[in-house]
Design an enzyme around this catalytic site. Structure first.
Site, short mmCIF file in Angstrom:
data_model
loop_
_atom_site.label_atom_id
_atom_site.label_comp_id
_atom_site.label_asym_id
_atom_site.label_seq_id
_atom_site.Cartn_x
_atom_site.Cartn_y
_atom_site.Cartn_z
N SER A 18 15.88 -0.95 -0.67
CA SER A 18 15.28 -1.39 -1.93
C SER A 18 16.38 -1.53 -2.97
O SER A 18 17.24 -0.66 -3.09
CB SER A 18 14.25 -0.37 -2.41
OG SER A 18 13.94 -0.66 -3.78
N ASN A 45 10.16 -7.96 -8.17
CA ASN A 45 9.67 -6.64 -8.59
C ASN A 45 10.84 -5.67 -8.75
O ASN A 45 11.85 -5.77 -8.06
CB ASN A 45 8.65 -6.10 -7.58
CG ASN A 45 9.28 -5.27 -6.49
OD1 ASN A 45 9.51 -4.06 -6.64
ND2 ASN A 45 9.62 -5.92 -5.37
N ARG A 46 10.63 -4.76 -9.69
CA ARG A 46 11.55 -3.62 -9.86
C ARG A 46 10.70 -2.36 -10.06
O ARG A 46 10.90 -1.60 -10.99
CB ARG A 46 12.53 -3.85 -11.02
CG ARG A 46 11.90 -4.21 -12.35
CD ARG A 46 12.90 -4.14 -13.50
NE ARG A 46 12.32 -4.55 -14.77
CZ ARG A 46 12.27 -5.78 -15.24
NH1 ARG A 46 12.77 -6.79 -14.54
NH2 ARG A 46 11.74 -6.02 -16.42
N LEU A 47 9.73 -2.21 -9.17
CA LEU A 47 8.78 -1.10 -9.31
C LEU A 47 9.51 0.24 -9.26
O LEU A 47 9.23 1.15 -10.04
CB LEU A 47 7.72 -1.18 -8.21
CG LEU A 47 6.77 -2.38 -8.30
CD1 LEU A 47 5.95 -2.50 -7.03
CD2 LEU A 47 5.84 -2.24 -9.49
N LYS A 97 15.20 -0.10 7.69
CA LYS A 97 14.94 -1.38 7.00
C LYS A 97 16.15 -1.79 6.17
O LYS A 97 16.63 -1.01 5.35
CB LYS A 97 13.71 -1.24 6.11
CG LYS A 97 13.33 -2.55 5.42
CD LYS A 97 11.92 -2.49 4.89
CE LYS A 97 11.53 -3.75 4.17
NZ LYS A 97 10.16 -3.69 3.65
N ASN A 126 15.88 -1.35 -6.08
CA ASN A 126 15.39 -0.79 -7.35
C ASN A 126 15.57 0.70 -7.50
O ASN A 126 15.05 1.29 -8.44
CB ASN A 126 13.90 -1.16 -7.51
CG ASN A 126 13.70 -2.66 -7.48
OD1 ASN A 126 14.46 -3.39 -8.10
ND2 ASN A 126 12.72 -3.12 -6.72
N THR A 127 16.26 1.33 -6.57
CA THR A 127 16.61 2.75 -6.71
C THR A 127 18.13 2.81 -6.67
O THR A 127 18.75 2.38 -5.69
CB THR A 127 16.00 3.59 -5.57
OG1 THR A 127 14.58 3.50 -5.66
CG2 THR A 127 16.42 5.04 -5.64
N PHE A 135 9.80 2.45 -6.43
CA PHE A 135 9.12 3.49 -5.62
C PHE A 135 8.13 4.31 -6.46
O PHE A 135 8.12 5.54 -6.41
CB PHE A 135 10.12 4.45 -4.97
CG PHE A 135 11.02 3.85 -3.91
CD1 PHE A 135 10.75 2.62 -3.34
CD2 PHE A 135 12.14 4.56 -3.48
CE1 PHE A 135 11.58 2.09 -2.36
CE2 PHE A 135 12.98 4.04 -2.50
CZ PHE A 135 12.70 2.81 -1.95
N ASN A 190 14.41 -6.58 3.53
CA ASN A 190 13.81 -6.24 2.24
C ASN A 190 13.97 -7.44 1.29
O ASN A 190 14.36 -8.52 1.71
CB ASN A 190 14.51 -4.98 1.69
CG ASN A 190 13.55 -4.10 0.90
OD1 ASN A 190 12.84 -4.59 0.03
ND2 ASN A 190 13.52 -2.82 1.21
N ASN A 225 6.67 4.45 5.76
CA ASN A 225 7.99 4.08 5.24
C ASN A 225 8.43 5.15 4.23
O ASN A 225 7.70 5.46 3.30
CB ASN A 225 7.85 2.69 4.59
CG ASN A 225 9.13 2.16 3.99
OD1 ASN A 225 9.77 2.81 3.17
ND2 ASN A 225 9.48 0.94 4.35
N THR A 256 6.74 2.57 0.25
CA THR A 256 7.65 3.67 0.47
C THR A 256 7.13 4.94 -0.21
O THR A 256 6.77 4.91 -1.40
CB THR A 256 9.07 3.32 -0.04
OG1 THR A 256 9.57 2.24 0.72
CG2 THR A 256 10.03 4.50 0.01
N ASP A 308 0.86 -1.19 0.00
CA ASP A 308 0.00 0.00 0.00
C ASP A 308 0.89 1.24 0.00
O ASP A 308 1.01 1.96 0.97
CB ASP A 308 -0.91 -0.03 1.24
CG ASP A 308 -2.01 1.02 1.16
OD1 ASP A 308 -2.12 1.71 0.13
OD2 ASP A 308 -2.75 1.16 2.15
C1 LIG Z 1 5.94 -5.81 -5.20
C2 LIG Z 1 6.73 -5.43 -3.98
C3 LIG Z 1 6.96 -4.09 -3.70
C4 LIG Z 1 7.69 -3.73 -2.56
N1 LIG Z 1 7.87 -2.40 -2.28
C5 LIG Z 1 8.51 -2.04 -1.14
C6 LIG Z 1 8.64 -0.68 -0.78
O1 LIG Z 1 8.15 0.22 -1.45
N2 LIG Z 1 9.32 -0.39 0.36
C7 LIG Z 1 9.85 -1.35 1.18
O2 LIG Z 1 10.43 -1.03 2.22
N3 LIG Z 1 9.73 -2.66 0.86
C8 LIG Z 1 9.07 -3.02 -0.26
N4 LIG Z 1 8.93 -4.35 -0.57
C9 LIG Z 1 9.57 -5.37 0.31
C10 LIG Z 1 8.61 -5.97 1.30
O3 LIG Z 1 8.16 -5.00 2.21
C11 LIG Z 1 9.31 -7.10 2.10
O4 LIG Z 1 10.38 -6.54 2.82
C12 LIG Z 1 9.86 -8.20 1.20
O5 LIG Z 1 9.01 -8.44 0.10
C13 LIG Z 1 10.04 -9.52 1.95
O6 LIG Z 1 8.83 -9.93 2.53
P1 LIG Z 1 7.82 -10.99 1.84
O7 LIG Z 1 8.63 -12.19 1.47
O8 LIG Z 1 6.77 -11.25 2.89
O9 LIG Z 1 7.26 -10.32 0.64
C14 LIG Z 1 8.21 -4.74 -1.69
C15 LIG Z 1 7.96 -6.08 -1.99
C16 LIG Z 1 7.23 -6.43 -3.10
C17 LIG Z 1 6.98 -7.89 -3.38
#
Ligand SMILES: Cc1cc2nc3c(=O)[nH]c(=O)nc-3n(C[C@H](O)[C@H](O)[C@H](O)COP(=O)(O)O)c2cc1C
Length: 341
Positions: free
Chosen positions: A177, A112-114, A219, A179-180, A116, A248, A141, A87, A66
């Site tokens: 992350s 993912n490589r969204l 984090k 991806n940045t 942010f 992460n 976050n 984030t 979210d």
């Molecule tokens: C699609 C996606 C987007 C994510 N975006 C963020 C983010 O914006 N900021 C962040 O701190 N972690 C982000 N994460 C990492 C998750 O918060 C989590 O640390 C990581 O996926 C490991 O947990 P999980 O195995 O339960 O997914 C993202 C993970 C996924 C799968």
């Protein structure tokens, strides 16, 4: 975990769509109908105090699901003890080119490589302001914009801290992350110390100005070696931080080799990251000896995985990928398993 029959149907429909499209559809539905998730049963209570905050249970929503704080009432209705939105970066930004989110169902994983993608502080925090969150703890976050040069990264985090301060129960500083560009460089050495020093000084000013305190967590990535993890823990303690979120997503691909999408650039989450993420929690717990609480995240796809994080030394647990694969019932089951552990 096998999804409940009801979520099984929803999942089938969602998994027929591109992963990011399914994500947006889910967010839009939960924003419009926050009680949809509650239909899967409410989690019970298991109160605990961490970072000086009262949590109704130990299971939280991980950051990234979210990003724009659009579904806070839904996470509350689903029974999470806490939800971390973001984030969020100071300015809105579109993120990386699509496609940028991929499922690896054989391993209960995502890549993912969204980058942010988010609406920026003004809009996201206005969403937070207008949301009813009940007695669920809310984490915000914060991160840096992709266009902000590395030398000014600290300014983006200070901006985020100041903006989130009046609205957050706690604030997470995301330096992990993948991806940045350059973000993970903030996890070590002079860059880390400059960032944490600036945040610590800003926090004193904010405390003086507002008369309130907001816990700050950092984090970290699972891809640091154990010495790097310990050094980060020391820096967090030295700068007066309140918690460490571990971990992460990972850049490692050994667990998914040969699978479709395994070679996509980005962070791998879900089952393949679980073991290393739990190992990082254990390293932190042994090194910190109770000086700071740990929020364990990574690969919790079944209720017993939440227990595993707690047994490794985490005080709280977060879930992202497990929710996609197992559905909202996982929250209730994980709360119960954590309570019984
Ligand atoms: C699609 C996606 C987007 C994510 N975006 C963020 C983010 O914006 N900021 C962040 O701190 N972690 C982000 N994460 C990492 C998750 O918060 C989590 O640390 C990581 O996926 C490991 O947990 P999980 O195995 O339960 O997914 C993202 C993970 C996924 C799968």
């Amino acid at each position: 975990m096998i999804p409940s029959a009801c979520y099984g149907l929803a999942r089938k429909a969602l998994f027929a769509l591109d992963a990011e499209h399914a994500h947006h559809l889910t967010i839009a539905s939960l924003a419009r109908a926050p009680f949809t998730g509650a239909a899967f049963g409410r989690a019970g209570d298991d109160p605990v105090e961490v970072m000086g905050l009262q949590f109704r249970n130990r299971i939280g929503l991980a950051a990234g699901l979210d990003k724009n704080a659009e579904c806070i009432p839904a996470w509350n209705a689903m029974g999470f003890g806490f939800a971390e939105v973001g984030t969020i970066t100071p300015k809105p930004q579109p993120g990386n080119a699509k496609p940028r989110m991929f499922r690896l169902p054989a391993k209960t994983a995502l890549i993912n490589r969204l980058g942010f993608n988010n609406v920026g502080l003004d809009k996201a925090l206005s969403n937070v302001r207008s949301a009813r969150r009940g007695n669920m703890v809310l984490g915000i976050n914060i991160g840096k914009n992709a266009a902000t040069p590395a030398q000014q990264a600290v300014d983006d985090y200070v901006t985020g801290l100041m903006a989130a301060w009046p609205l957050a129960d706690y604030i997470t500083v995301n330096v992990s992350s993948p991806n940045t560009k350059g973000l993970r460089d903030l996890q070590a050495g002079d860059a880390r110390d400059a960032l944490l020093g600036a945040l610590s000084a800003s926090r004193v000013r904010l405390q003086d100005a507002t008369g309130q305190n907001v816990p700050i967590a950092i984090k970290i990535a699972p891809d640091m070696d154990d010495d790097g993890v310990r050094a980060m823990a020391d820096a967090a303690v030295a700068n007066g931080l309140d918690a460490i979120v571990a971990t992460n997503t990972t850049l490692a691909r050994d667990a998914v080799q040969g699978l479709s999408h395994a070679d996509e650039v980005g962070g791998l989450s879900g089952a393949p990251v679980r073991e290393r993420a739990t190992a990082v929690v254990r390293v932190l717990a042994e090194h910190l000896g109770g000086r700071l609480p740990i929020i364990g995240v990574g690969g919790v796809t079944q209720p017993e995985h939440a227990v595993e994080k707690l047994q490794a030394g985490a005080s709280l647990v977060q879930i992202y990928t497990g929710l996609i694969y197992a559905g909202p019932a996982l929250v209730r089951h994980a709360v119960r398993a954590a309570k019984q552990s």
